[in-house]
Design an enzyme around this catalytic site. Structure first.
Site, PDB file in Angstrom:
ATOM      1  N   HIS A 170      32.582  33.058  66.532  1.00 35.26           N
ATOM      2  CA  HIS A 170      33.852  33.672  66.132  1.00 35.26           C
ATOM      3  C   HIS A 170      33.530  34.875  65.259  1.00 35.26           C
ATOM      4  O   HIS A 170      32.679  34.796  64.377  1.00 35.26           O
ATOM      5  CB  HIS A 170      34.688  32.642  65.368  1.00 35.26           C
ATOM      6  CG  HIS A 170      36.136  33.036  65.211  1.00 35.26           C
ATOM      7  ND1 HIS A 170      36.923  33.436  66.270  1.00 35.26           N
ATOM      8  CD2 HIS A 170      36.953  33.051  64.130  1.00 35.26           C
ATOM      9  CE1 HIS A 170      38.147  33.696  65.840  1.00 35.26           C
ATOM     10  NE2 HIS A 170      38.195  33.488  64.541  1.00 35.26           N
ATOM     11  N   CYS A 318      66.141  29.560  47.353  1.00 36.45           N
ATOM     12  CA  CYS A 318      66.081  28.137  47.013  1.00 36.45           C
ATOM     13  C   CYS A 318      65.261  27.392  48.067  1.00 36.45           C
ATOM     14  O   CYS A 318      64.772  27.996  49.017  1.00 36.45           O
ATOM     15  CB  CYS A 318      67.484  27.537  46.955  1.00 36.45           C
ATOM     16  SG  CYS A 318      68.665  28.495  45.991  1.00 36.45           S
ATOM     17  N   MET A 319      65.165  26.071  47.912  1.00 35.60           N
ATOM     18  CA  MET A 319      64.374  25.286  48.870  1.00 35.60           C
ATOM     19  C   MET A 319      64.991  25.341  50.270  1.00 35.60           C
ATOM     20  O   MET A 319      64.276  25.437  51.268  1.00 35.60           O
ATOM     21  CB  MET A 319      64.255  23.834  48.404  1.00 35.60           C
ATOM     22  CG  MET A 319      63.288  23.016  49.246  1.00 35.60           C
ATOM     23  SD  MET A 319      63.154  21.293  48.749  1.00 35.60           S
ATOM     24  CE  MET A 319      62.352  21.417  47.169  1.00 35.60           C
ATOM     25  N   ASP A 320      66.323  25.277  50.338  1.00 35.54           N
ATOM     26  CA  ASP A 320      66.981  25.168  51.636  1.00 35.54           C
ATOM     27  C   ASP A 320      68.047  26.236  51.872  1.00 35.54           C
ATOM     28  O   ASP A 320      68.726  26.188  52.897  1.00 35.54           O
ATOM     29  CB  ASP A 320      67.671  23.796  51.767  1.00 35.54           C
ATOM     30  CG  ASP A 320      66.788  22.679  51.259  1.00 35.54           C
ATOM     31  OD1 ASP A 320      65.744  22.446  51.892  1.00 35.54           O
ATOM     32  OD2 ASP A 320      67.127  22.071  50.229  1.00 35.54           O
TER      33      ASP A 320
END
Ligand SMILES: *Cc1c(COP(=O)(O)O)cnc(C)c1O
Length: 386
Positions: A170, A318-320
């Site tokens: 690689h 925010c989280m959601d």
């Protein structure tokens, strides 16, 4: 813009354009000479796009083999009925050898103990386990060092339960034109393969090109190319941008869940890092957050698209959920900015009318690469295939 019905349990989703994925796959396949195989890399749930659906579309468009990162990812493809060869791009824990044999998954190998355990498991099952020898030609990640490669092959090849199906390395700098380190890596890989052949051993399929390598270094296509990011319609780097026209496969969308005209001075979100500066600012809420892959580091520093217009995200993500602001009076003299309404489609990545936000744009704002953007969005959001 095509309006897709949201999933019925949430107002947010990822759209995966499988026909774009097929066209990208075909475009790469056409770059390869006859006889060169295309290994489609679907690790990390196909870079967040959904491994099983993507692998099936890639198969139809010319994939010869698949690559994943973990044993679990390989098992998922087998359980979904995918029968093409699958390479695991790591040497997994020795505890997994039984699973590898059971599901006909090829690991990368760079240690004799692991290889012999794999051979034992295969022989006990009355079969032969294929593996690929991975060479660390200079990236300093995984692989056997060039000087030790032949010795490793000799130490394991006697085993009747093992077959070397490939030899790979690689590159660390495949996207840099005329790079000295690339040339050094290629040279070391070349000599290693030659030494193995000179000893009368078979290298199997020789492969080293990833997406930028495939586009910028056709001289190293050898027997197979391992193409990942390009299949998803994203450029591996600035240097490969003009090499092949690709179509982005993933769009990220949601719907406005609430709108309000707060008082001047009202704070928005945790810590109130945005305050409404004047009258007629509409603040809209969108149910996507950092747990969905929208990094909190983008707070107050990104745009979204609504009705074909860019609008600034405001407040801490925010989280959601997150909020964005619409300055309804902004262009009062010529063309007023329309209000947004609950249910309006919000685009975080993708096109809306003549506007577009790319994974590259978001990556620049976050200080990362498009690979991380799509992987992150793939983790929780429901995928809708179009
Ligand atoms: C991820 C990976 C690839 C694919 O890389 P892209 O840049 O996405 O094409 C190829 N080979 C190995 C070993 C990898 O880990």
């Amino acid at each position: 813009m095509v309006v897709i019905a949201s999933p019925d349990d949430r107002w947010s989703w990822i759209e995966i354009d499988l026909s774009a994925l097929r066209r990208n796959t075909t475009a790469f396949k056409r770059r390869l000479e006859r006889g060169v195989q295309m290994m489609c890399v679907v690790k990390a749930d196909a870079y967040g796009h959904g491994a099983v659906r993507c692998a099936n579309a890639m198969h139809a468009a010319g994939a010869d083999q698949f690559a994943v990162a973990t044993v679990r990812e390989g098992v998922e493809l087998r359980r979904a009925g995918i029968e093409l060869p699958i390479l695991i791009l790591s040497q997994p824990p020795v505890e997994s050898v039984q699973t590898l044999v059971e599901h006909d998954l090829m690991p990368c190998v760079f240690e004799a103990d692991f290889a012999l355990a794999l051979g034992e498991a295969a022989a006990a099952a009355g079969t032969v386990a294929k593996y690929h020898l991975i060479v660390d030609s200079g990236m300093t990640r995984i692989g056997v060092l060039p000087a030790d490669a032949l010795e490793l092959r000799r130490a394991i090849d006697f085993h009747r339960g093992l077959e070397c199906a490939g030899t790979l390395t690689h590159f660390a700098t495949a996207d840099v034109p005329d790079d000295r380190d690339f040339a050094l890596q290629l040279n070391r890989f070349h000599s290693t393969c030659q030494a193995i052949r000179d000893a009368g051993l078979d290298c199997g399929l020789v492969h080293c090109d990833n997406t930028p390598g495939t586009l910028l270094h056709p001289e190293c296509h050898f027997d197979m190319c391992r193409v990942g990011i390009g299949l998803y319609g994203l450029d591996a780097a600035e240097t490969t941008r003009s090499a092949l026209a690709l179509e982005p496969v993933m769009s990220v969308r949601s719907r406005v869940t609430r709108v309000v005209y707060p008082e001047v001075g009202a704070g928005v979100g945790y810590g109130m890092t945005y305050r409404v500066p004047k009258r007629n600012i509409q603040v809209a809420t969108v149910p996507i957050g950092y747990a969905d892959g929208l990094s909190r580091t983008l707070s107050n520093n990104m745009d979204v698209l609504v009705g074909g217009r860019r609008q600034p995200q405001v407040g801490n993500i925010c989280m959601d959920q997150f909020m964005f602001a619409v300055d309804v009076n902004a262009n009062r003299t010529c063309c007023p900015v329309p209000e947004v309404h609950v249910g309006d489609v919000v685009t975080l990545i993708g096109a809306d009318g003549n506007e577009q936000i790319s994974a590259d744009e978001m990556a620049r704002l976050r200080g990362t690469i498009n690979y991380e953007i799509v992987c992150n969005f793939g983790q929780r959001l429901e995928k809708i295939y179009v």
